[in-house]
Design a protein around this motif. Sequence first.
Motif, short mmCIF file in Angstrom:
data_model
loop_
_atom_site.label_atom_id
_atom_site.label_comp_id
_atom_site.label_asym_id
_atom_site.label_seq_id
_atom_site.Cartn_x
_atom_site.Cartn_y
_atom_site.Cartn_z
N PHE A 14 51.36 30.00 40.00
CA PHE A 14 52.48 30.69 39.37
C PHE A 14 51.95 31.72 38.39
O PHE A 14 51.09 31.43 37.57
N TYR A 15 52.44 32.95 38.51
CA TYR A 15 52.05 34.04 37.61
C TYR A 15 53.22 34.34 36.69
O TYR A 15 54.18 35.01 37.08
N PRO A 16 53.18 33.83 35.44
CA PRO A 16 54.33 33.95 34.55
C PRO A 16 54.69 35.39 34.15
O PRO A 16 55.86 35.70 33.96
N LEU A 17 53.71 36.27 34.06
CA LEU A 17 54.02 37.65 33.67
C LEU A 17 54.86 38.36 34.73
O LEU A 17 55.72 39.19 34.40
N ARG A 18 54.60 38.06 35.98
CA ARG A 18 55.36 38.67 37.08
C ARG A 18 56.49 37.77 37.57
O ARG A 18 57.27 38.17 38.41
N ASN A 19 56.52 36.53 37.07
CA ASN A 19 57.49 35.53 37.49
C ASN A 19 57.45 35.34 39.02
O ASN A 19 58.46 35.35 39.69
N VAL A 20 56.23 35.21 39.52
CA VAL A 20 56.00 35.09 40.96
C VAL A 20 55.18 33.83 41.23
O VAL A 20 54.28 33.50 40.49
N SER A 21 55.51 33.17 42.31
CA SER A 21 54.76 32.01 42.74
C SER A 21 54.16 32.31 44.11
O SER A 21 54.84 32.84 44.98
N GLU A 22 52.87 31.98 44.27
CA GLU A 22 52.18 32.21 45.54
C GLU A 22 51.48 30.94 45.98
O GLU A 22 50.95 30.21 45.16
N ILE A 23 51.46 30.72 47.27
CA ILE A 23 50.68 29.62 47.82
C ILE A 23 49.38 30.22 48.32
O ILE A 23 49.37 31.12 49.15
N LYS A 24 48.27 29.72 47.77
CA LYS A 24 46.95 30.24 48.13
C LYS A 24 46.10 29.10 48.69
O LYS A 24 46.34 27.94 48.41
N LYS A 25 45.11 29.48 49.45
CA LYS A 25 44.12 28.53 49.93
C LYS A 25 43.05 28.40 48.85
O LYS A 25 42.56 29.39 48.33
N ARG A 26 42.69 27.18 48.52
CA ARG A 26 41.66 26.90 47.52
C ARG A 26 40.51 26.18 48.21
O ARG A 26 40.73 25.20 48.91
N VAL A 27 39.30 26.70 48.02
CA VAL A 27 38.12 26.09 48.62
C VAL A 27 37.30 25.48 47.49
O VAL A 27 36.91 26.16 46.56
N GLU A 28 37.08 24.19 47.60
CA GLU A 28 36.24 23.49 46.61
C GLU A 28 34.89 23.22 47.26
O GLU A 28 34.81 22.68 48.36
N ILE A 29 33.83 23.63 46.56
CA ILE A 29 32.46 23.47 47.06
C ILE A 29 31.70 22.56 46.11
O ILE A 29 31.65 22.83 44.91
N VAL A 30 31.15 21.48 46.64
CA VAL A 30 30.34 20.55 45.85
C VAL A 30 28.96 20.47 46.51
O VAL A 30 28.86 20.22 47.71
N ILE A 31 27.94 20.69 45.69
CA ILE A 31 26.56 20.67 46.20
C ILE A 31 25.78 19.63 45.41
O ILE A 31 25.80 19.64 44.17
N LYS A 32 25.12 18.74 46.13
CA LYS A 32 24.28 17.71 45.51
C LYS A 32 22.89 17.80 46.10
O LYS A 32 22.72 18.22 47.24
N GLY A 33 21.92 17.42 45.31
CA GLY A 33 20.54 17.45 45.80
C GLY A 33 19.62 16.81 44.78
O GLY A 33 20.06 16.15 43.84
N THR A 34 18.35 17.02 44.96
CA THR A 34 17.33 16.50 44.07
C THR A 34 16.46 17.65 43.61
O THR A 34 16.04 18.48 44.42
N VAL A 35 16.19 17.70 42.31
CA VAL A 35 15.36 18.77 41.75
C VAL A 35 13.91 18.50 42.12
O VAL A 35 13.37 17.42 41.84
N GLN A 36 13.29 19.49 42.74
CA GLN A 36 11.91 19.38 43.23
C GLN A 36 10.93 19.02 42.10
O GLN A 36 10.10 18.14 42.24
#
Length: 144
Positions: free
Chosen positions: A103-125
Amino acid sequence: MSIPLYKKPFRLDRIFQGHDMESQDLGASISQYIELIIYTRYGEHRYTPDFGCEIWDLDFELIISESMWEEKLRQSLLRSITRYEQRIYNVRIDVKISEVNKFYPLRNVSEIKKRVEIVIKGTVQQTGEHYYFSTALYLSPLSA
Protein backbone atom coordinates in the motif's frame (compact mmCIF):
# COMPACT_ATOMS: atom_id res chain seq x y z
CA MET A 1 49.17 -9.50 8.36
CA SER A 2 45.67 -9.80 6.94
CA ILE A 3 44.43 -7.77 4.00
CA PRO A 4 41.85 -5.17 5.10
CA LEU A 5 38.30 -5.59 3.79
CA TYR A 6 37.01 -2.14 2.94
CA LYS A 7 33.45 -1.07 3.57
CA LYS A 8 31.44 0.15 0.61
CA PRO A 9 30.57 2.76 -0.47
CA PHE A 10 34.08 4.15 -0.29
CA ARG A 11 34.22 7.46 1.56
CA LEU A 12 37.03 9.32 -0.16
CA ASP A 13 36.54 12.36 2.09
CA ARG A 14 38.07 10.28 4.90
CA ILE A 15 41.27 9.87 2.87
CA PHE A 16 41.43 13.59 2.10
CA GLN A 17 41.11 14.25 5.84
CA GLY A 18 44.07 11.93 6.52
CA HIS A 19 42.06 8.97 7.88
CA ASP A 20 42.09 5.37 6.71
CA MET A 21 39.16 3.98 4.76
CA GLU A 22 36.56 2.15 6.86
CA SER A 23 37.03 -1.59 7.03
CA GLN A 24 34.58 -4.37 7.84
CA ASP A 25 34.61 -7.95 9.05
CA LEU A 26 34.73 -10.99 6.79
CA GLY A 27 31.01 -11.82 7.07
CA ALA A 28 29.94 -8.31 6.04
CA SER A 29 32.39 -8.39 3.13
CA ILE A 30 30.95 -11.71 1.90
CA SER A 31 27.42 -10.32 2.22
CA GLN A 32 28.31 -7.23 0.18
CA TYR A 33 29.81 -9.41 -2.54
CA ILE A 34 26.73 -11.65 -2.64
CA GLU A 35 24.55 -8.54 -2.97
CA LEU A 36 26.74 -7.46 -5.87
CA ILE A 37 26.18 -10.84 -7.53
CA ILE A 38 22.40 -10.58 -7.02
CA TYR A 39 22.16 -7.01 -8.34
CA THR A 40 24.39 -7.55 -11.38
CA ARG A 41 22.84 -8.63 -14.66
CA TYR A 42 24.65 -11.21 -16.78
CA GLY A 43 26.81 -9.39 -19.33
CA GLU A 44 26.91 -6.17 -17.31
CA HIS A 45 30.51 -6.72 -16.22
CA ARG A 46 32.55 -6.21 -19.38
CA TYR A 47 35.43 -8.55 -18.53
CA THR A 48 33.41 -11.25 -16.79
CA PRO A 49 30.13 -11.59 -18.72
CA ASP A 50 28.91 -14.58 -16.67
CA PHE A 51 29.22 -12.65 -13.38
CA GLY A 52 25.83 -11.90 -11.85
CA CYS A 53 22.49 -13.58 -11.60
CA GLU A 54 19.55 -14.47 -13.78
CA ILE A 55 16.93 -12.52 -11.81
CA TRP A 56 17.23 -9.64 -14.28
CA ASP A 57 16.25 -11.92 -17.15
CA LEU A 58 13.56 -13.70 -15.12
CA ASP A 59 11.95 -10.49 -13.81
CA PHE A 60 9.80 -9.86 -16.87
CA GLU A 61 9.29 -13.50 -17.72
CA LEU A 62 5.74 -14.74 -17.34
CA ILE A 63 5.73 -16.93 -14.24
CA ILE A 64 3.82 -20.07 -15.20
CA SER A 65 5.27 -22.32 -12.52
CA GLU A 66 6.59 -20.62 -9.38
CA SER A 67 8.56 -23.69 -8.36
CA MET A 68 10.36 -23.84 -11.73
CA TRP A 69 11.07 -20.09 -11.56
CA GLU A 70 12.45 -20.44 -8.01
CA GLU A 71 14.65 -23.36 -9.05
CA LYS A 72 15.97 -21.49 -12.10
CA LEU A 73 16.96 -18.51 -9.94
CA ARG A 74 18.40 -20.78 -7.22
CA GLN A 75 20.60 -22.60 -9.75
CA SER A 76 21.76 -19.29 -11.25
CA LEU A 77 22.75 -17.95 -7.82
CA LEU A 78 24.42 -21.21 -6.84
CA ARG A 79 26.57 -21.20 -10.01
CA SER A 80 27.67 -17.59 -9.51
CA ILE A 81 28.30 -17.79 -5.77
CA THR A 82 30.28 -21.04 -5.99
CA ARG A 83 32.34 -19.62 -8.82
CA TYR A 84 32.93 -16.05 -7.63
CA GLU A 85 32.57 -16.08 -3.83
CA GLN A 86 35.10 -18.68 -2.82
CA ARG A 87 35.37 -17.51 0.78
CA ILE A 88 32.37 -19.74 1.59
CA TYR A 89 31.67 -23.39 0.77
CA ASN A 90 28.82 -25.89 1.29
CA VAL A 91 26.55 -23.20 -0.12
CA ARG A 92 22.82 -23.84 0.23
CA ILE A 93 20.30 -21.45 -1.29
CA ASP A 94 16.57 -21.18 -0.71
CA VAL A 95 14.42 -19.03 -2.99
CA LYS A 96 10.76 -18.45 -2.20
CA ILE A 97 8.34 -16.34 -4.22
CA SER A 98 5.14 -14.97 -2.70
CA GLU A 99 2.54 -12.30 -3.38
CA VAL A 100 2.50 -9.23 -1.17
CA ASN A 101 -0.06 -6.47 -1.04
CA LYS A 102 1.86 -3.18 -0.94
CA PHE A 103 0.00 0.00 0.00
CA TYR A 104 1.35 3.41 -1.02
CA PRO A 105 -0.30 5.96 1.31
CA LEU A 106 0.83 9.07 -0.58
CA ARG A 107 -0.91 7.90 -3.75
CA ASN A 108 -3.61 5.95 -1.87
CA VAL A 109 -2.89 2.98 -4.13
CA SER A 110 -2.59 -0.70 -3.33
CA GLU A 111 -0.58 -3.06 -5.54
CA ILE A 112 -0.02 -6.79 -5.45
CA LYS A 113 3.64 -7.52 -6.15
CA LYS A 114 5.73 -10.65 -6.32
CA ARG A 115 8.26 -10.84 -3.48
CA VAL A 116 11.33 -13.06 -3.77
CA GLU A 117 13.04 -14.06 -0.56
CA ILE A 118 16.60 -15.35 -0.91
CA VAL A 119 18.35 -17.16 1.94
CA ILE A 120 21.96 -18.29 1.57
CA LYS A 121 23.75 -20.51 4.06
CA GLY A 122 27.26 -21.85 3.98
CA THR A 123 30.52 -22.22 5.86
CA VAL A 124 33.26 -19.60 5.97
CA GLN A 125 36.42 -21.03 4.44
CA GLN A 126 38.85 -19.17 6.70
CA THR A 127 37.18 -19.78 10.07
CA GLY A 128 34.78 -22.71 9.64
CA GLU A 129 31.94 -20.57 11.04
CA HIS A 130 28.39 -20.82 9.76
CA TYR A 131 27.43 -18.11 7.29
CA TYR A 132 23.89 -16.77 6.83
CA PHE A 133 22.57 -14.17 4.36
CA SER A 134 18.98 -13.14 3.70
CA THR A 135 17.38 -10.55 1.44
CA ALA A 136 14.05 -9.89 -0.24
CA LEU A 137 13.28 -8.25 -3.60
CA TYR A 138 10.04 -7.15 -5.23
CA LEU A 139 9.49 -8.08 -8.88
CA SER A 140 7.91 -6.44 -11.89
CA PRO A 141 9.49 -4.01 -11.89
CA LEU A 142 12.36 -5.28 -9.78
CA SER A 143 13.01 -3.16 -6.68
CA ALA A 144 14.63 -3.54 -3.28
